[in-house]
Design a protein around this motif. Structure first.
Motif, PDB file in Angstrom:
ATOM      1  N   PRO A 151       0.826  -1.207   0.000  1.00 49.56           N
ATOM      2  CA  PRO A 151       0.000   0.000   0.000  1.00 49.56           C
ATOM      3  C   PRO A 151       0.864   1.262   0.000  1.00 49.56           C
ATOM      4  O   PRO A 151       1.987   1.259   0.498  1.00 49.56           O
ATOM      5  N   ASP A 152       0.320   2.328  -0.568  1.00 51.21           N
ATOM      6  CA  ASP A 152       1.004   3.613  -0.528  1.00 51.21           C
ATOM      7  C   ASP A 152       1.194   4.036   0.925  1.00 51.21           C
ATOM      8  O   ASP A 152       0.474   3.596   1.816  1.00 51.21           O
ATOM      9  N   PHE A 153       2.185   4.912   1.138  1.00 48.62           N
ATOM     10  CA  PHE A 153       2.439   5.392   2.489  1.00 48.62           C
ATOM     11  C   PHE A 153       2.755   6.876   2.465  1.00 48.62           C
ATOM     12  O   PHE A 153       2.837   7.490   1.395  1.00 48.62           O
ATOM     13  N   VAL A 154       2.911   7.445   3.642  1.00 46.65           N
ATOM     14  CA  VAL A 154       3.224   8.864   3.782  1.00 46.65           C
ATOM     15  C   VAL A 154       4.514   9.024   4.568  1.00 46.65           C
ATOM     16  O   VAL A 154       4.905   8.135   5.332  1.00 46.65           O
ATOM     17  N   VAL A 155       5.149  10.159   4.369  1.00 45.05           N
ATOM     18  CA  VAL A 155       6.308  10.550   5.173  1.00 45.05           C
ATOM     19  C   VAL A 155       6.065  11.998   5.591  1.00 45.05           C
ATOM     20  O   VAL A 155       5.613  12.817   4.788  1.00 45.05           O
ATOM     21  N   VAL A 156       6.318  12.292   6.879  1.00 45.98           N
ATOM     22  CA  VAL A 156       5.999  13.606   7.438  1.00 45.98           C
ATOM     23  C   VAL A 156       7.276  14.280   7.943  1.00 45.98           C
ATOM     24  O   VAL A 156       7.993  13.719   8.774  1.00 45.98           O
ATOM     25  N   ILE A 157       7.520  15.478   7.428  1.00 46.82           N
ATOM     26  CA  ILE A 157       8.610  16.321   7.912  1.00 46.82           C
ATOM     27  C   ILE A 157       7.971  17.319   8.873  1.00 46.82           C
ATOM     28  O   ILE A 157       7.336  18.283   8.442  1.00 46.82           O
ATOM     29  N   ALA A 158       8.103  17.039  10.155  1.00 46.07           N
ATOM     30  CA  ALA A 158       7.494  17.887  11.188  1.00 46.07           C
ATOM     31  C   ALA A 158       8.503  18.947  11.615  1.00 46.07           C
ATOM     32  O   ALA A 158       9.502  18.632  12.263  1.00 46.07           O
ATOM     33  N   LEU A 159       8.238  20.198  11.221  1.00 43.50           N
ATOM     34  CA  LEU A 159       9.148  21.309  11.484  1.00 43.50           C
ATOM     35  C   LEU A 159       8.655  22.180  12.621  1.00 43.50           C
ATOM     36  O   LEU A 159       7.487  22.569  12.655  1.00 43.50           O
ATOM     37  N   ASP A 160       9.572  22.481  13.526  1.00 38.59           N
ATOM     38  CA  ASP A 160       9.301  23.418  14.617  1.00 38.59           C
ATOM     39  C   ASP A 160      10.422  24.449  14.580  1.00 38.59           C
ATOM     40  O   ASP A 160      11.498  24.227  15.149  1.00 38.59           O
ATOM     41  N   GLY A 161      10.202  25.536  13.855  1.00 40.58           N
ATOM     42  CA  GLY A 161      11.258  26.533  13.654  1.00 40.58           C
ATOM     43  C   GLY A 161      12.371  25.937  12.822  1.00 40.58           C
ATOM     44  O   GLY A 161      12.144  25.459  11.719  1.00 40.58           O
ATOM     45  N   ASP A 162      13.590  25.918  13.392  1.00 33.19           N
ATOM     46  CA  ASP A 162      14.721  25.334  12.671  1.00 33.19           C
ATOM     47  C   ASP A 162      15.057  23.933  13.198  1.00 33.19           C
ATOM     48  O   ASP A 162      16.172  23.448  13.052  1.00 33.19           O
ATOM     49  N   GLU A 163      14.058  23.287  13.798  1.00 29.50           N
ATOM     50  CA  GLU A 163      14.237  21.919  14.280  1.00 29.50           C
ATOM     51  C   GLU A 163      13.218  21.002  13.618  1.00 29.50           C
ATOM     52  O   GLU A 163      12.139  21.431  13.205  1.00 29.50           O
ATOM     53  N   VAL A 164      13.575  19.737  13.549  1.00 28.20           N
ATOM     54  CA  VAL A 164      12.744  18.739  12.889  1.00 28.20           C
ATOM     55  C   VAL A 164      12.608  17.520  13.807  1.00 28.20           C
ATOM     56  O   VAL A 164      13.523  17.199  14.563  1.00 28.20           O
ATOM     57  N   TYR A 165      11.459  16.881  13.736  1.00 22.27           N
ATOM     58  CA  TYR A 165      11.234  15.665  14.520  1.00 22.27           C
ATOM     59  C   TYR A 165      11.604  14.435  13.696  1.00 22.27           C
ATOM     60  O   TYR A 165      11.245  14.329  12.520  1.00 22.27           O
ATOM     61  N   MET A 166      12.320  13.529  14.340  1.00 20.27           N
ATOM     62  CA  MET A 166      12.717  12.264  13.731  1.00 20.27           C
ATOM     63  C   MET A 166      12.281  11.141  14.662  1.00 20.27           C
ATOM     64  O   MET A 166      12.081  11.360  15.854  1.00 20.27           O
TER      65      MET A 166
END
Length: 184
Positions: free
Chosen positions: A46-61
Motif C-alpha cells: 500500500p502507498d504510504f506517507v512521510v511527514v517532515i514535522a518542522l518546529d522553527g529550525d528543528e525537525v522531529y525524527m
C-alpha cells in the motif's frame, strides 16, 4: 507521456507467490510486441506517507529497529493505512504524526509524490511538511515497540545525511525535495 499509449511490456499471466496483510509478491509472465517473453517479480504494497514535522529550525525524527536490516535507524515519521478504506494521504499523515510523535499540526503542505522502487515495487509515498505543532499523546501500534522520538536542528540532520548516518532513502529524498522547493 501519453496516458493512452499502449504498454511497452504487457502481462500474459500473473500468479501470487506470497501474500500477507502488508504485501503481495507476484510473478508475472510478460511479453513485448517483438515476441520477447520473460518473467517479472513485483512487490505490491500500500502507498504510504512521510511527514517532515518542522518546529522553527528543528525537525522531529523517529528511531526504531528495522528488522530487515537488523538495526535501529533515524527516519522521518512514516506509515501506511491498513484495510480496505480509501487511502487519503493527508489523513494518514495526520494520523501517523500523532501516533508516532504525539504531535498535531495546524499547517500541512504537500511536497511531492514519489515511487519507492519502481523497478520492483508498485508502492509510492506522499511527502508532507507539517508546521504549527502542538503536543498531544503518542499512540504507538504494537509493531512500533521501542520507537523513540528525537527533535534535532535541521543543520544537524543535514550533517547526518551527508555523513551517511541517515540511511533511509525515503527520509533523504523527502528532505531533499522539500529543501529544493524552499519548504525547509
Amino acid at each position: 507521456m501519453d496516458d493512452q499509449q499502449q504498454d511497452e511490456i504487457f502481462t500474459l499471466d500473473t500468479k501470487v507467490v506470497y501474500q500477507n496483510r502488508w504485501m503481495t509478491v507476484r510473478e508475472d509472465s510478460i511479453g513485448r510486441e517483438d515476441g520477447y517473453r520473460g518473467i517479472y517479480g513485483v512487490v505490491d504494497k500500500p502507498d504510504f506517507v512521510v511527514v517532515i514535522a518542522l518546529d522553527g529550525d528543528e525537525v522531529y525524527m523517529v528511531e526504531q529497529f528495522r528488522y530487515p536490516v537488523k538495526g535501529r535507524h533515524l527516519e522521518f515519521p512514516q506509515g501506511a493505512k491498513e484495510g480496505d478504506a480509501e487511502f487519503e494521504p493527508l489523513a494518514v499523515a495526520k494520523a501517523e504524526l500523532k501516533e508516532e510523535c504525539g504531535l498535531v499540526a495546524s499547517q500541512w503542505f504537500a511536497v511531492a509524490e514519489q515511487f519507492l522502487a519502481f523497478g520492483m515495487c508498485s508502492q509510492r509515498y506522499h511527502i508532507f511538511v507539517a508546521k504549527g505543532l502542538s503536543q498531544s499523546s503518542q499512540d504507538l501500534e504494537e509493531t512500533e515497540q521501542g520507537l523513540e522520538v528525537y527533535k534535532m536542528p535541521v543543520a544537524e540532520l543535514e550533517r547526518k545525511i551527508l555523513a551517511g548516518d541517515i540511511m533511509d532513502a525515503t527520509t533523504c529524498n523527502a528532505f531533499g525535495l522539500a529543501r529544493l522547493k524552499g519548504m525547509i
